[in-house]
Design a protein around this motif. Sequence first.
Motif, short mmCIF file in Angstrom:
data_model
loop_
_atom_site.label_atom_id
_atom_site.label_comp_id
_atom_site.label_asym_id
_atom_site.label_seq_id
_atom_site.Cartn_x
_atom_site.Cartn_y
_atom_site.Cartn_z
N SER A 50 -98.02 -66.65 37.91
CA SER A 50 -98.03 -67.13 39.30
C SER A 50 -96.87 -68.09 39.55
O SER A 50 -96.27 -68.09 40.63
CB SER A 50 -99.36 -67.78 39.64
OG SER A 50 -99.55 -68.94 38.87
N ASN A 75 -85.85 -65.43 46.48
CA ASN A 75 -85.63 -64.38 47.48
C ASN A 75 -85.41 -64.97 48.86
O ASN A 75 -84.57 -64.48 49.63
CB ASN A 75 -86.81 -63.40 47.50
CG ASN A 75 -86.76 -62.44 46.34
OD1 ASN A 75 -85.69 -62.12 45.82
ND2 ASN A 75 -87.93 -61.96 45.91
N ASP A 76 -86.15 -66.04 49.19
CA ASP A 76 -85.95 -66.71 50.48
C ASP A 76 -84.54 -67.30 50.56
O ASP A 76 -83.86 -67.19 51.59
CB ASP A 76 -86.99 -67.82 50.69
CG ASP A 76 -88.38 -67.27 50.95
OD1 ASP A 76 -88.48 -66.07 51.29
OD2 ASP A 76 -89.35 -68.05 50.80
N MET A 88 -93.83 -65.94 39.91
CA MET A 88 -93.85 -65.22 41.19
C MET A 88 -93.47 -66.14 42.34
O MET A 88 -92.72 -65.74 43.23
CB MET A 88 -95.24 -64.60 41.41
CG MET A 88 -95.51 -63.39 40.52
SD MET A 88 -97.16 -62.70 40.71
CE MET A 88 -97.07 -62.06 42.37
N SER A 89 -93.95 -67.38 42.31
CA SER A 89 -93.59 -68.31 43.38
C SER A 89 -92.10 -68.67 43.30
O SER A 89 -91.41 -68.79 44.31
CB SER A 89 -94.46 -69.56 43.35
OG SER A 89 -94.20 -70.31 42.19
N GLU A 90 -91.59 -68.83 42.07
CA GLU A 90 -90.16 -69.11 41.91
C GLU A 90 -89.33 -67.93 42.40
O GLU A 90 -88.30 -68.11 43.06
CB GLU A 90 -89.86 -69.39 40.44
CG GLU A 90 -88.43 -69.83 40.19
CD GLU A 90 -88.16 -70.13 38.72
OE1 GLU A 90 -86.97 -70.14 38.35
OE2 GLU A 90 -89.12 -70.35 37.96
N ASN A 91 -89.79 -66.72 42.11
CA ASN A 91 -89.10 -65.51 42.57
C ASN A 91 -89.10 -65.46 44.10
O ASN A 91 -88.09 -65.10 44.72
CB ASN A 91 -89.80 -64.28 41.98
CG ASN A 91 -89.00 -63.02 42.20
OD1 ASN A 91 -87.79 -63.06 42.37
ND2 ASN A 91 -89.67 -61.88 42.19
N GLU A 92 -90.22 -65.83 44.71
CA GLU A 92 -90.31 -65.85 46.16
C GLU A 92 -89.32 -66.85 46.76
O GLU A 92 -88.63 -66.56 47.74
CB GLU A 92 -91.74 -66.21 46.56
CG GLU A 92 -92.22 -65.54 47.82
CD GLU A 92 -93.69 -65.82 48.03
OE1 GLU A 92 -94.00 -66.64 48.92
OE2 GLU A 92 -94.51 -65.23 47.30
N GLU A 120 -82.08 -64.53 51.10
CA GLU A 120 -82.12 -64.10 52.50
C GLU A 120 -81.35 -65.05 53.40
O GLU A 120 -80.63 -64.63 54.29
CB GLU A 120 -83.58 -64.01 52.97
CG GLU A 120 -84.07 -62.61 53.19
CD GLU A 120 -85.51 -62.61 53.66
OE1 GLU A 120 -85.80 -63.17 54.74
OE2 GLU A 120 -86.34 -62.05 52.93
#
Length: 93
Positions: A9, A19-20, A12-16, A23
Amino acid sequence: VAALQDEKSSLMSENEIMNDRLEQLDDSLDDPNTVVAKKYFHAQLQLEQLQEENFRLEAAKDDYRVHCEDLEKQLIELQHRNNELTSLAEESR
């Protein structure tokens, strides 16, 4: 298992988050008024100019190479002619 789920988890939050950020960078490149976009387009323009300059210099180098080969041929011919004239001058003496 719980530790692996926590790590998953967290990743996954670091990946999110990454990605932000990616972007946001992509969006800033699309907006020509941002500093990043201006630097990017300036670097792109510089790259194109340098590529054109490189092409021009390569063409000039090829032209000089051909010219140099012609001059080398002329030099060899003139050396042979000089040798012939020198031997004729010696015979005349």
